[in-house]
Design an enzyme around this catalytic site. Structure first.
Site, PDB file in Angstrom:
ATOM      1  N   ARG A  15      -6.958 110.726 -43.150  1.00 54.58           N
ATOM      2  CA  ARG A  15      -6.186 111.632 -43.761  1.00 54.58           C
ATOM      3  C   ARG A  15      -6.941 112.264 -44.859  1.00 54.58           C
ATOM      4  O   ARG A  15      -7.942 111.685 -45.529  1.00 54.58           O
ATOM      5  CB  ARG A  15      -5.004 111.034 -44.572  1.00 54.58           C
ATOM      6  CG  ARG A  15      -3.764 110.406 -43.339  1.00 54.58           C
ATOM      7  CD  ARG A  15      -2.684 109.734 -44.181  1.00 54.58           C
ATOM      8  NE  ARG A  15      -3.300 108.271 -44.487  1.00 54.58           N
ATOM      9  CZ  ARG A  15      -2.292 107.345 -45.082  1.00 54.58           C
ATOM     10  NH1 ARG A  15      -1.184 107.909 -45.146  1.00 54.58           N
ATOM     11  NH2 ARG A  15      -2.832 106.359 -45.592  1.00 54.58           N
ATOM     12  N   LYS A  74      -6.454 107.086 -50.311  1.00 53.85           N
ATOM     13  CA  LYS A  74      -6.406 105.777 -50.542  1.00 53.85           C
ATOM     14  C   LYS A  74      -6.906 105.378 -51.765  1.00 53.85           C
ATOM     15  O   LYS A  74      -7.743 106.262 -52.324  1.00 53.85           O
ATOM     16  CB  LYS A  74      -7.111 104.995 -49.521  1.00 53.85           C
ATOM     17  CG  LYS A  74      -6.573 105.176 -47.925  1.00 53.85           C
ATOM     18  CD  LYS A  74      -5.161 104.564 -48.037  1.00 53.85           C
ATOM     19  CE  LYS A  74      -5.171 103.156 -47.645  1.00 53.85           C
ATOM     20  NZ  LYS A  74      -3.950 102.566 -47.354  1.00 53.85           N
ATOM     21  N   TYR A  93      -2.589 106.854 -53.460  1.00 56.34           N
ATOM     22  CA  TYR A  93      -2.144 105.653 -53.555  1.00 56.34           C
ATOM     23  C   TYR A  93      -2.963 104.779 -53.855  1.00 56.34           C
ATOM     24  O   TYR A  93      -4.209 104.576 -53.594  1.00 56.34           O
ATOM     25  CB  TYR A  93      -1.902 105.310 -51.792  1.00 56.34           C
ATOM     26  CG  TYR A  93      -0.714 106.234 -51.172  1.00 56.34           C
ATOM     27  CD1 TYR A  93       0.531 106.054 -51.473  1.00 56.34           C
ATOM     28  CD2 TYR A  93      -1.083 106.877 -49.929  1.00 56.34           C
ATOM     29  CE1 TYR A  93       1.537 106.556 -50.930  1.00 56.34           C
ATOM     30  CE2 TYR A  93      -0.137 107.554 -49.330  1.00 56.34           C
ATOM     31  CZ  TYR A  93       1.192 107.473 -49.944  1.00 56.34           C
ATOM     32  OH  TYR A  93       2.158 108.133 -49.265  1.00 56.34           O
ATOM     33  N   HIS A  95      -1.713 100.992 -55.018  1.00 52.01           N
ATOM     34  CA  HIS A  95      -1.420  99.493 -54.702  1.00 52.01           C
ATOM     35  C   HIS A  95      -2.212  98.551 -55.405  1.00 52.01           C
ATOM     36  O   HIS A  95      -2.734  97.544 -54.832  1.00 52.01           O
ATOM     37  CB  HIS A  95      -1.374  99.242 -53.012  1.00 52.01           C
ATOM     38  CG  HIS A  95      -0.517 100.219 -52.350  1.00 52.01           C
ATOM     39  ND1 HIS A  95       0.691  99.779 -52.249  1.00 52.01           N
ATOM     40  CD2 HIS A  95      -0.649 101.234 -51.614  1.00 52.01           C
ATOM     41  CE1 HIS A  95       1.414 100.692 -51.631  1.00 52.01           C
ATOM     42  NE2 HIS A  95       0.467 101.472 -51.416  1.00 52.01           N
ATOM     43  N   GLU A 117       2.650 105.647 -55.045  1.00 50.78           N
ATOM     44  CA  GLU A 117       3.700 104.668 -54.741  1.00 50.78           C
ATOM     45  C   GLU A 117       4.723 104.315 -55.679  1.00 50.78           C
ATOM     46  O   GLU A 117       5.911 103.772 -55.417  1.00 50.78           O
ATOM     47  CB  GLU A 117       3.254 103.568 -54.081  1.00 50.78           C
ATOM     48  CG  GLU A 117       2.626 102.498 -54.987  1.00 50.78           C
ATOM     49  CD  GLU A 117       1.075 102.843 -55.217  1.00 50.78           C
ATOM     50  OE1 GLU A 117       0.621 103.941 -54.715  1.00 50.78           O
ATOM     51  OE2 GLU A 117       0.184 101.767 -55.730  1.00 50.78           O
ATOM     52  N   ASP A 269       3.400  95.478 -43.701  1.00 47.60           N
ATOM     53  CA  ASP A 269       2.260  95.676 -44.830  1.00 47.60           C
ATOM     54  C   ASP A 269       2.994  94.807 -45.838  1.00 47.60           C
ATOM     55  O   ASP A 269       2.470  94.749 -46.829  1.00 47.60           O
ATOM     56  CB  ASP A 269       2.443  97.194 -45.105  1.00 47.60           C
ATOM     57  CG  ASP A 269       3.808  97.744 -45.388  1.00 47.60           C
ATOM     58  OD1 ASP A 269       4.725  97.274 -44.479  1.00 47.60           O
ATOM     59  OD2 ASP A 269       3.750  98.990 -46.031  1.00 47.60           O
TER      60      ASP A 269
END
Ligand SMILES: NC(=O)c1ccc[n+]([C@@H]2O[C@H](COP(=O)([O-])OP(=O)(O)OC[C@H]3O[C@@H](n4cnc5c(N)ncnc54)[C@H](O)[C@@H]3O)[C@@H](O)[C@H]2O)c1
Length: 374
Positions: A15, A74, A93, A95, A117, A269
Site C-alpha cells: 500500500r 505502516k 498506523y 500500533h 488507529e 490480529d
C-alpha cells in the site's frame, strides 16, 4: 505545508499512504507534495501519475528530511528509526502499544507521532481503522468460498449452490464492521448466512439494514457449539476493545464440524477467536487441523493493495487536509478525534494505553500543548 509520502519498506506491504487523486487535492489547496520514487508502484500508481497531479518525485532522503508532515501506511521499521526527527509530524498506523523499541525511538527522536488507529470520534468510532475492517470482511467471504473448493482443500461445495441444489451455510461470529461486510458478500454469493453477536443493539441495527436476508442470533457458548456443526464456512469477526480476542471456538468443537469446512479467523490480529488459529500469510494462507481448513491471514487488506490504498486515502485525506491547513496544534484544537490520534509529542507519550503498556510515563496532551486557543 510540505507533505511527504514515503515508500513502504516493510516486507509484503504494497500500500501507499496517498493516491494521485489525494495528491491533487492537496496541491490544489496550495500544499507541496513530495512522493518518494516508486512509492505507489505496489498499488499500481506510477511516479508519472503523481507528477501529472502536481506532486514532486523525490529520493528517500529528501522525503524524510525535507517535509513537515510525512504520510505512511505502516509503522517505521528499525532501519527507519534514524530518520525520525524533531519538527516532523508522522501520520501512519503505529500500533506502538505492542512495540516498545519503536515507542522509545519515537520518544527519543522528538518526532510528533499521530496514529491512524487511535483517531477516535466522540461516538467511539475509529474512522481510520474502519476501511480496513470493511475490506477484511469482504475478503473473508471470498476466502471462505475459494477454500471450500476441493482442489483448495475444502469440502468441494459451491457456496451459492445452483437451482435444485442447496447453497452453503456461512456462520459469522461478531456482527461489527468485519461481520457485516462478510455477511453482505456471502449473501451476494447466494449463501445462507447466520450472524451471532453479543450486542442486542447491534443486532437491532443489523436487522434494520439486512432484514430477512440473514438469521441474527444471540452469541453464547452453547449457540456457537451448535451453529458451527451446520456451517460450511465460519468467519471469526469479534472484537472486545482493548483485549485479546476471546477463544470462542474450541478444538473440541472442531470435531463436530463437517470435514473440509473452512474457518476464516479475521480476528487473528488480536490473537484469534478459534483455539486452533495461528497467524498465516498471503503466500501461505491456510493449514488444516482435524480436517478443518484454517485461513488466518493477519493483514488481509494487504492482499488487495489497489483497493486498500484508495480506501485508506479516502478516510485519511480529510485529517491530512486539516493538519496541512491549520498546522497540527490548531488542527487538534478544532478536532478532538484527531487529538486522540496523537501518541507521542515533544518526547512525551500522550496516549495513556501506550504508556501503560510499556510502564513509561504518561503525559496528557493538554499538559504538553495549550489545548485552549490563546
Ligand atoms: N486480519 C485482518 O487483516 C483484519 C483486518 C481488519 C480487522 N481485523 C480484526 O477483525 C476484528 C473485528 O473488527 P471490527 O472492526 O469488525 O470490530 P467491531 O467492533 O466493529 O465488531 C466486533 C463485534 O464483535 C462483537 N462481539 C464481541 N464479543 C462477542 C462474542 N463473544 N460473540 C459474538 N460477538 C461478539 C461485538 O458486539 C461487535 O459487534 C478485530 O479483531 C479486528 O482487529 C482483522
Amino acid at each position: 505545508m510540505r507533505i511527504g509520502v514515503a515508500k513502504e519498506i516493510k516486507p509484503d506491504e504494497y500500500r501507499v499512504a496517498l493516491t494521485p487523486a489525494g495528491a491533487r487535492e492537496l496541491v490544489d489547496k496550495g500544499h507541496d507534495v513530495l512522493v518518494e520514487t516508486t512509492a505507489g508502484e505496489g498499488s499500481a500508481f506510477a511516479d508519472a501519475d503523481y507528477e501529472r497531479n502536481g506532486a514532486r518525485i523525490v529520493s528517500v532522503d529528501e522525503v524524510w528530511s525535507e517535509t513537515e508532515m510525512l504520510l505512511k501506511v505502516k509503522e517505521p521499521i528499525a532501519s527507519e528509526y534514524p530518520r525520525l526527527r524533531e519538527g516532523l509530524v508522522l501520520f501512519t498506523y503505529l500500533h506502538i502499544a505492542a512495540d516498545e523499541p519503536l515507542t522509545r525511538a519515537l520518544v527519543e527522536s522528538g518526532v510528533t507521532a499521530v496514529a491512524y488507529e487511535t483517531v477516535e470520534t466522540e461516538d467511539r468510532r475509529l474512522p481510520l481503522l474502519a476501511p480496513m475492517s470493511e475490506i477484511a470482511g469482504r475478503l473473508a467471504a471470498q476466502a471462505g468460498a475459494a477454500f471450500l473448493e476441493k482442489p483448495a482443500g475444502g469440502r468441494g461445495l459451491l457456496l451459492g449452490g445452483v437451482p435444485g441444489v442447496q447453497p452453503g451455510r456461512v456462520l459469522v461470529i461478531g456482527g461489527g464492521i468485519v461481520g457485516y461486510n462478510a455477511a453482505i458478500i456471502a449473501i451476494g454469493l447466494g449463501a445462507q448466512v447466520t450472524i451471532l453477536d453479543r450486542s442486542i443493539d447491534r443486532m437491532r441495527h443489523l436487522d434494520e439494514i439486512l432484514s430477512g436476508r440473514v438469521s441474527l442470533v444471540m452469541s453464547s457458548t452453547l449457540q456457537i457449539e451448535s451453529s458451527v456443526q451446520d456451517a460450511d464456512v465460519v468467519i471469526g469477526a469479534v472484537l472486545v476493545p482493548g483485549a485479546r480476542a476471546p477463544k470462542l471456538v474450541t478444538r473440541e468443537m472442531l470435531k463436530a464440524m463437517k470435514q473440509g469446512a473452512v474457518i476464516v479467523d479475521v480476528a487473528i490480529d488480536q490473537g484469534g477467536c478459534f483455539e486452533t488459529s495461528r497467524p498465516t500469510t498471503h503466500s501461505d494462507p491456510v493449514y488444516v487441523v482435524d480436517g478443518i481448513v484454517h485461513y488466518c491471514v493477519a493483514n488481509m487488506p494487504g492482499g488487495v493493495p489497489i483497493t486498500s490504498t484508495k480506501a485508506l486515502t479516502n478516510a485519511t485525506l480529510p485529517y491530512v487536509e486539516e493538519i496541512a491547513e491549520y498546522g497540527l496544534v490548531r488542527a487538534i484544537l478544532r478536532d478532538p478525534a484527531l487529538a486522540r490520534g496523537v501518541n507521542v509529542l515533544d518526547g512525551k507519550i500522550t496516549y495513556q494505553a501506550v504508556a501503560e503498556a510499556h510502564g513509561l510515563e504518561y503525559t496528557p496532551l493538554a499538559d504538553v500543548l495549550p489545548l485552549t486557543p490563546a
